[in-house]
Design a protein around this motif. Structure first.
Motif, mmCIF file in Angstrom:
data_model
loop_
_atom_site.group_PDB
_atom_site.id
_atom_site.type_symbol
_atom_site.label_atom_id
_atom_site.label_comp_id
_atom_site.label_asym_id
_atom_site.label_seq_id
_atom_site.Cartn_x
_atom_site.Cartn_y
_atom_site.Cartn_z
ATOM 1 N N LEU A 155 33.716 41.023 33.473
ATOM 2 C CA LEU A 155 32.595 41.960 32.876
ATOM 3 C C LEU A 155 32.744 43.399 33.002
ATOM 4 C CD1 LEU A 155 29.642 39.742 33.801
ATOM 5 C CD2 LEU A 155 31.379 39.235 31.766
ATOM 6 N N GLU A 156 33.767 43.851 33.999
ATOM 7 C CA GLU A 156 34.009 45.022 34.453
ATOM 8 C C GLU A 156 35.348 45.670 33.604
ATOM 9 O OE1 GLU A 156 31.898 46.941 36.182
ATOM 10 O OE2 GLU A 156 30.339 45.276 36.003
ATOM 11 N N GLY A 157 35.843 44.698 32.800
ATOM 12 C CA GLY A 157 37.063 44.991 32.202
ATOM 13 C C GLY A 157 38.396 44.883 33.029
ATOM 14 N N VAL A 158 38.307 44.044 34.427
ATOM 15 C CA VAL A 158 39.147 44.064 35.167
ATOM 16 C C VAL A 158 39.914 42.670 35.154
ATOM 17 C CG1 VAL A 158 39.664 44.240 37.894
ATOM 18 C CG2 VAL A 158 38.123 45.747 36.732
ATOM 19 N N MET A 159 41.066 42.500 35.377
ATOM 20 C CA MET A 159 42.016 41.164 35.348
ATOM 21 C C MET A 159 42.685 41.217 36.619
ATOM 22 S SD MET A 159 43.153 41.063 31.361
ATOM 23 C CE MET A 159 43.272 39.315 31.319
ATOM 24 N N PHE A 160 42.876 39.993 37.114
ATOM 25 C CA PHE A 160 43.421 39.553 38.336
ATOM 26 C C PHE A 160 44.653 40.122 38.684
ATOM 27 C CE2 PHE A 160 45.598 35.714 36.829
ATOM 28 C CZ PHE A 160 46.559 35.619 37.443
#
Length: 183
Positions: free
Chosen positions: A143-148
Protein backbone atom coordinates in the motif's frame (compact mmCIF):
# COMPACT_ATOMS: atom_id res chain seq x y z
CA UNK A 1 -13.99 -13.54 -9.86
CA UNK A 2 -10.31 -14.33 -9.89
CA UNK A 3 -8.19 -11.35 -10.91
CA UNK A 4 -4.87 -11.60 -12.72
CA UNK A 5 -2.00 -10.69 -10.38
CA UNK A 6 -0.13 -7.54 -11.35
CA UNK A 7 3.61 -8.25 -11.52
CA UNK A 8 6.83 -6.33 -10.96
CA UNK A 9 7.33 -3.43 -13.32
CA UNK A 10 3.74 -2.18 -13.28
CA UNK A 11 3.65 1.41 -11.91
CA UNK A 12 0.60 0.64 -9.71
CA UNK A 13 2.89 -1.44 -7.46
CA UNK A 14 5.04 1.63 -6.74
CA UNK A 15 2.22 4.09 -6.05
CA UNK A 16 1.06 5.00 -2.58
CA UNK A 17 -2.49 3.63 -2.44
CA UNK A 18 -5.40 5.97 -1.73
CA UNK A 19 -7.97 5.52 1.08
CA UNK A 20 -11.20 3.68 0.38
CA UNK A 21 -14.40 5.62 1.00
CA UNK A 22 -17.79 4.28 2.02
CA UNK A 23 -19.07 4.71 -1.53
CA UNK A 24 -16.51 2.23 -2.96
CA UNK A 25 -18.51 0.14 -5.41
CA UNK A 26 -19.25 -3.42 -4.19
CA UNK A 27 -16.64 -3.46 -1.42
CA UNK A 28 -17.76 -6.87 -0.11
CA UNK A 29 -17.58 -8.34 -3.61
CA UNK A 30 -14.12 -6.84 -4.15
CA UNK A 31 -12.90 -8.33 -0.85
CA UNK A 32 -14.31 -11.76 -1.76
CA UNK A 33 -12.64 -11.56 -5.19
CA UNK A 34 -9.35 -10.66 -3.52
CA UNK A 35 -9.62 -13.70 -1.22
CA UNK A 36 -10.53 -15.91 -4.21
CA UNK A 37 -7.53 -14.57 -6.16
CA UNK A 38 -5.21 -15.06 -3.18
CA UNK A 39 -6.32 -18.67 -2.64
CA UNK A 40 -6.16 -19.45 -6.37
CA UNK A 41 -2.56 -18.18 -6.36
CA UNK A 42 -1.59 -20.10 -3.19
CA UNK A 43 -0.92 -16.86 -1.34
CA UNK A 44 -1.37 -15.91 2.32
CA UNK A 45 -1.94 -12.23 1.62
CA UNK A 46 -2.92 -9.94 -1.22
CA UNK A 47 -3.01 -6.14 -1.47
CA UNK A 48 -5.26 -4.19 -3.84
CA UNK A 49 -2.32 -2.83 -5.89
CA UNK A 50 -1.48 -6.45 -6.73
CA UNK A 51 -4.78 -6.66 -8.61
CA UNK A 52 -4.28 -3.28 -10.27
CA UNK A 53 -6.22 -1.13 -7.77
CA UNK A 54 -4.29 1.67 -6.00
CA UNK A 55 -6.58 1.63 -2.94
CA UNK A 56 -5.77 0.93 0.70
CA UNK A 57 -6.99 -2.58 1.35
CA UNK A 58 -5.37 -5.95 1.81
CA UNK A 59 -6.57 -9.40 2.78
CA UNK A 60 -4.69 -12.11 4.65
CA UNK A 61 -5.18 -15.67 5.76
CA UNK A 62 -2.27 -16.49 8.02
CA UNK A 63 -3.73 -19.72 9.36
CA UNK A 64 -1.35 -21.82 7.25
CA UNK A 65 1.92 -21.86 9.16
CA UNK A 66 1.99 -24.93 11.38
CA UNK A 67 5.30 -23.87 12.95
CA UNK A 68 3.96 -20.59 14.35
CA UNK A 69 2.76 -20.98 17.93
CA UNK A 70 0.26 -18.15 17.50
CA UNK A 71 -3.11 -18.67 15.78
CA UNK A 72 -3.55 -17.23 12.31
CA UNK A 73 -6.33 -14.96 11.11
CA UNK A 74 -8.45 -14.46 8.00
CA UNK A 75 -9.29 -10.80 7.63
CA UNK A 76 -9.57 -7.77 5.37
CA UNK A 77 -7.78 -4.59 6.47
CA UNK A 78 -9.27 -1.40 5.01
CA UNK A 79 -7.43 1.93 5.21
CA UNK A 80 -4.81 0.43 7.54
CA UNK A 81 -2.16 2.41 9.36
CA UNK A 82 0.71 0.76 11.19
CA UNK A 83 0.81 2.45 14.58
CA UNK A 84 3.87 0.68 15.96
CA UNK A 85 6.41 -2.01 15.17
CA UNK A 86 8.18 -3.63 18.08
CA UNK A 87 10.03 -6.68 19.30
CA UNK A 88 13.14 -8.36 18.06
CA UNK A 89 13.71 -8.37 14.31
CA UNK A 90 13.83 -11.83 12.75
CA UNK A 91 14.57 -13.19 9.31
CA UNK A 92 12.14 -15.23 7.24
CA UNK A 93 12.23 -16.28 3.63
CA UNK A 94 9.47 -14.34 1.85
CA UNK A 95 7.86 -14.63 -1.53
CA UNK A 96 5.35 -12.42 -3.30
CA UNK A 97 2.67 -13.13 -5.87
CA UNK A 98 3.84 -10.04 -7.80
CA UNK A 99 7.39 -11.45 -7.87
CA UNK A 100 6.83 -15.03 -9.05
CA UNK A 101 9.79 -17.40 -8.68
CA UNK A 102 11.68 -15.07 -6.30
CA UNK A 103 12.11 -15.80 -2.60
CA UNK A 104 14.53 -13.97 -0.30
CA UNK A 105 15.29 -13.59 3.41
CA UNK A 106 13.75 -10.42 4.86
CA UNK A 107 14.30 -8.94 8.32
CA UNK A 108 11.14 -7.61 10.04
CA UNK A 109 10.12 -6.74 13.61
CA UNK A 110 8.27 -9.46 15.54
CA UNK A 111 5.16 -7.44 16.45
CA UNK A 112 2.95 -4.90 14.72
CA UNK A 113 0.13 -2.72 16.05
CA UNK A 114 -2.29 -1.72 13.30
CA UNK A 115 -5.31 0.56 13.05
CA UNK A 116 -7.84 -0.18 10.30
CA UNK A 117 -11.53 -0.27 9.49
CA UNK A 118 -13.61 -3.34 8.68
CA UNK A 119 -16.19 -3.76 5.89
CA UNK A 120 -18.72 -1.76 7.94
CA UNK A 121 -16.12 1.01 8.48
CA UNK A 122 -15.85 0.25 12.21
CA UNK A 123 -12.39 1.19 13.49
CA UNK A 124 -10.10 -1.39 15.15
CA UNK A 125 -6.67 -1.21 16.73
CA UNK A 126 -5.05 -4.63 17.14
CA UNK A 127 -1.64 -6.10 17.82
CA UNK A 128 -0.24 -9.15 16.03
CA UNK A 129 2.99 -11.11 16.36
CA UNK A 130 4.83 -13.88 14.58
CA UNK A 131 3.83 -15.01 11.10
CA UNK A 132 0.62 -12.93 11.07
CA UNK A 133 2.62 -9.79 11.87
CA UNK A 134 5.00 -10.57 9.01
CA UNK A 135 2.17 -11.04 6.50
CA UNK A 136 0.54 -7.79 7.64
CA UNK A 137 3.82 -5.87 7.27
CA UNK A 138 4.44 -7.38 3.82
CA UNK A 139 0.95 -6.50 2.53
CA UNK A 140 1.00 -3.06 4.16
CA UNK A 141 4.24 -2.34 2.30
CA UNK A 142 2.35 -2.85 -0.99
CA UNK A 143 0.00 0.00 0.00
CA UNK A 144 3.04 2.22 0.45
CA UNK A 145 4.55 1.27 -2.93
CA UNK A 146 7.22 -0.91 -1.31
CA UNK A 147 8.12 -4.47 -2.29
CA UNK A 148 10.15 -6.95 -0.26
CA UNK A 149 13.08 -6.75 -2.72
CA UNK A 150 13.52 -3.14 -1.58
CA UNK A 151 14.84 -4.49 1.74
CA UNK A 152 17.63 -6.46 0.08
CA UNK A 153 21.21 -5.28 0.02
CA UNK A 154 22.53 -3.79 -3.25
CA UNK A 155 24.45 -6.95 -4.16
CA UNK A 156 21.35 -9.18 -3.86
CA UNK A 157 19.35 -6.66 -5.91
CA UNK A 158 22.00 -6.70 -8.62
CA UNK A 159 21.98 -10.52 -8.65
CA UNK A 160 18.17 -10.50 -9.05
CA UNK A 161 18.14 -7.83 -11.77
CA UNK A 162 17.74 -10.29 -14.66
CA UNK A 163 14.96 -12.20 -12.87
CA UNK A 164 13.12 -8.94 -12.14
CA UNK A 165 13.48 -7.90 -15.77
CA UNK A 166 12.11 -11.26 -16.90
CA UNK A 167 9.09 -10.86 -14.60
CA UNK A 168 8.37 -7.36 -15.92
CA UNK A 169 8.41 -8.75 -19.49
CA UNK A 170 6.13 -11.68 -18.65
CA UNK A 171 8.87 -14.27 -19.11
CA UNK A 172 7.67 -16.30 -16.12
CA UNK A 173 4.98 -18.91 -15.97
CA UNK A 174 3.46 -19.08 -12.48
CA UNK A 175 0.50 -21.37 -11.73
CA UNK A 176 -1.82 -18.34 -11.69
CA UNK A 177 -2.80 -15.62 -14.17
CA UNK A 178 -0.62 -12.53 -14.21
CA UNK A 179 -0.96 -9.06 -15.68
CA UNK A 180 2.26 -7.93 -17.32
CA UNK A 181 3.03 -4.19 -17.46
CA UNK A 182 1.90 -2.61 -20.73
CA UNK A 183 0.06 -5.72 -21.96
Amino acid sequence: MIYPVTVFGDPVLRKKAQPITKDFQDLKGFIQNMFDTMYNSDGVGLAAPQVGQAVRIFVIDSDVDDEDELPGIKKAFINPEIVEKSGEEWVMNEGCLSLPEIREDVLRPETVKIKYVDEEFNEHIETYSGFTSRVIQHEYDHLEGVMFVDYLNPLRKRILKSKLSAISKGKVIPKYRIKVPGK
